[in-house]
Design a protein around this motif. Structure first.
Motif, PDB file in Angstrom:
ATOM      1  N   ARG A  30       0.844  -1.189   0.000  1.00 32.22           N
ATOM      2  CA  ARG A  30       0.000   0.000   0.000  1.00 32.22           C
ATOM      3  C   ARG A  30       0.887   1.250   0.000  1.00 32.22           C
ATOM      4  O   ARG A  30       1.983   1.248   0.573  1.00 32.22           O
ATOM      5  N   PRO A  31       0.421   2.327  -0.594  1.00 38.10           N
ATOM      6  CA  PRO A  31       1.223   3.561  -0.639  1.00 38.10           C
ATOM      7  C   PRO A  31       1.554   4.119   0.737  1.00 38.10           C
ATOM      8  O   PRO A  31       2.571   4.793   0.908  1.00 38.10           O
ATOM      9  N   ASP A  32       0.700   3.842   1.739  1.00 40.95           N
ATOM     10  CA  ASP A  32       0.946   4.372   3.079  1.00 40.95           C
ATOM     11  C   ASP A  32       1.795   3.426   3.928  1.00 40.95           C
ATOM     12  O   ASP A  32       1.930   3.602   5.140  1.00 40.95           O
ATOM     13  N   ASP A  33       2.377   2.423   3.282  1.00 39.13           N
ATOM     14  CA  ASP A  33       3.153   1.428   4.012  1.00 39.13           C
ATOM     15  C   ASP A  33       4.554   1.267   3.411  1.00 39.13           C
ATOM     16  O   ASP A  33       5.095   0.174   3.347  1.00 39.13           O
ATOM     17  N   LEU A  34       5.151   2.378   2.992  1.00 35.74           N
ATOM     18  CA  LEU A  34       6.500   2.351   2.439  1.00 35.74           C
ATOM     19  C   LEU A  34       7.518   2.459   3.569  1.00 35.74           C
ATOM     20  O   LEU A  34       7.243   3.071   4.602  1.00 35.74           O
ATOM     21  N   ALA A 112      -5.385  -2.827 -10.727  1.00 31.20           N
ATOM     22  CA  ALA A 112      -5.595  -1.409 -10.442  1.00 31.20           C
ATOM     23  C   ALA A 112      -4.923  -1.017  -9.133  1.00 31.20           C
ATOM     24  O   ALA A 112      -4.345   0.077  -9.013  1.00 31.20           O
ATOM     25  N   SER A 113      -4.956  -1.912  -8.153  1.00 31.24           N
ATOM     26  CA  SER A 113      -4.301  -1.643  -6.877  1.00 31.24           C
ATOM     27  C   SER A 113      -2.800  -1.529  -7.051  1.00 31.24           C
ATOM     28  O   SER A 113      -2.160  -0.633  -6.490  1.00 31.24           O
ATOM     29  N   TRP A 114      -2.192  -2.434  -7.840  1.00 26.92           N
ATOM     30  CA  TRP A 114      -0.752  -2.359  -8.113  1.00 26.92           C
ATOM     31  C   TRP A 114      -0.410  -1.054  -8.822  1.00 26.92           C
ATOM     32  O   TRP A 114       0.603  -0.421  -8.531  1.00 26.92           O
ATOM     33  N   GLN A 119       2.156   4.285  -8.958  1.00 30.14           N
ATOM     34  CA  GLN A 119       2.007   5.719  -9.215  1.00 30.14           C
ATOM     35  C   GLN A 119       2.383   6.535  -7.985  1.00 30.14           C
ATOM     36  O   GLN A 119       3.131   7.516  -8.086  1.00 30.14           O
ATOM     37  N   ASP A 120       1.869   6.150  -6.830  1.00 32.86           N
ATOM     38  CA  ASP A 120       2.160   6.899  -5.605  1.00 32.86           C
ATOM     39  C   ASP A 120       3.632   6.813  -5.238  1.00 32.86           C
ATOM     40  O   ASP A 120       4.226   7.787  -4.774  1.00 32.86           O
ATOM     41  N   TYR A 121       4.230   5.656  -5.438  1.00 31.39           N
ATOM     42  CA  TYR A 121       5.654   5.508  -5.141  1.00 31.39           C
ATOM     43  C   TYR A 121       6.491   6.395  -6.072  1.00 31.39           C
ATOM     44  O   TYR A 121       7.389   7.113  -5.615  1.00 31.39           O
ATOM     45  N   LEU A 152       6.152   7.860 -16.095  1.00 31.13           N
ATOM     46  CA  LEU A 152       7.444   8.319 -15.596  1.00 31.13           C
ATOM     47  C   LEU A 152       7.750   9.732 -16.065  1.00 31.13           C
ATOM     48  O   LEU A 152       8.297  10.550 -15.311  1.00 31.13           O
ATOM     49  N   ASP A 153       7.389  10.039 -17.308  1.00 31.65           N
ATOM     50  CA  ASP A 153       7.577  11.408 -17.802  1.00 31.65           C
ATOM     51  C   ASP A 153       6.755  12.393 -16.989  1.00 31.65           C
ATOM     52  O   ASP A 153       7.234  13.465 -16.601  1.00 31.65           O
ATOM     53  N   ARG A 154       5.488  12.043 -16.719  1.00 27.40           N
ATOM     54  CA  ARG A 154       4.627  12.924 -15.925  1.00 27.40           C
ATOM     55  C   ARG A 154       5.147  13.081 -14.497  1.00 27.40           C
ATOM     56  O   ARG A 154       5.004  14.143 -13.889  1.00 27.40           O
TER      57      ARG A 154
END
Length: 222
Positions: A30-34, A112-114, A119-121, A152-154
């Motif tokens: 999850r993005p909040d678990d890095l 979609a979850s991956w 994206q968040d990472y 990646l460009d964005r």
């Protein structure tokens, strides 16, 4: 074919770095678990079944660092590995194994979850130095790879292409594949211009990839 790092010392330094300790330290689903930010991170991404696990194992001289499977979508989270861990516990580098994109033998909701996780990472990780995108050297850049390049460009994240399966191409096919890949990247603002063509089976290009990573570490520290 591809331009190697200019400093030959990087090859020996890369050999020593990747022959040293490499430890699995964290898995994020999850993005909040890095994990907390630490040393520079080098991430590896690619279409499912492109040979990412095999490349990571070859890069680190290990057979089971990353699991190899014939089932696309085996990597289901961000896996972090510490490289160059010293006696004091400090790390010089982290490798990040990203979920494969494109086809995977799972449901759309999981994919979609991956995608959200990646994206968040990519958008919020200040320690991320570069993403190495693996592209099947037999088939070249596909639409799903282009979608990853767009992201990646964005995100303004530097990325470099690693062409895989060098040993499975005829000699006459290699230079045209390199040129076609360069053409696909020619107007990509975040793409690093040089390519690395590798074979996990024969070891071709592995030393060059290690040296490129060491060169990047030196450039970040300059």
């Amino acid at each position: 074919m591809t331009q190697p790092p200019e400093n030959d010392d990087y090859f020996e330094e890369g050999r020593r770095l990747f022959a040293g300790p490499c430890e699995f330290i964290f898995a994020s689903a999850r993005p909040d678990d890095l994990p907390p930010a630490g040393p520079p991170e080098i991430a590896f991404a690619g279409r499912s079944n492109v040979g990412k696990s095999s490349l990571l194992n070859a890069l680190t001289n290990r057979k089971t660092l990353a699991r190899v499977s014939n089932t696309p979508g085996r990597t289901q989270q961000l896996n972090f590995f510490a490289m160059g861990v010293g006696a004091n516990g400090g790390e010089r580098l982290r490798l990040v194994d990203m979920p494969g994109y494109g086809y995977a033998a799972v449901g759309k909701e999981k994919i979609a979850s991956w995608t959200r996780l990646m994206q968040d990472y990519l958008r919020g990780r200040a320690t991320l130095a570069r993403v190495f995108i693996l592209v099947d050297g037999r088939r070249g850049v596909r639409d799903v790879d282009e979608e990853m390049f767009d992201l990646l460009d964005r995100s303004a994240v530097s990325y470099q292409i690693v062409l895989t399966k060098y040993d499975e191409l005829k000699v006459s096919e290699r230079a045209p594949m390199v040129e076609a890949t360069r053409a696909a990247l020619s107007r990509r603002p975040a793409a690093y211009p040089e390519l690395v063509f590798t074979s996990s089976h024969s070891g071709e290009g592995i030393a060059q990839l290690r040296a490129s990573i060491v060169q990047l570490l030196h450039e970040r520290n300059a």
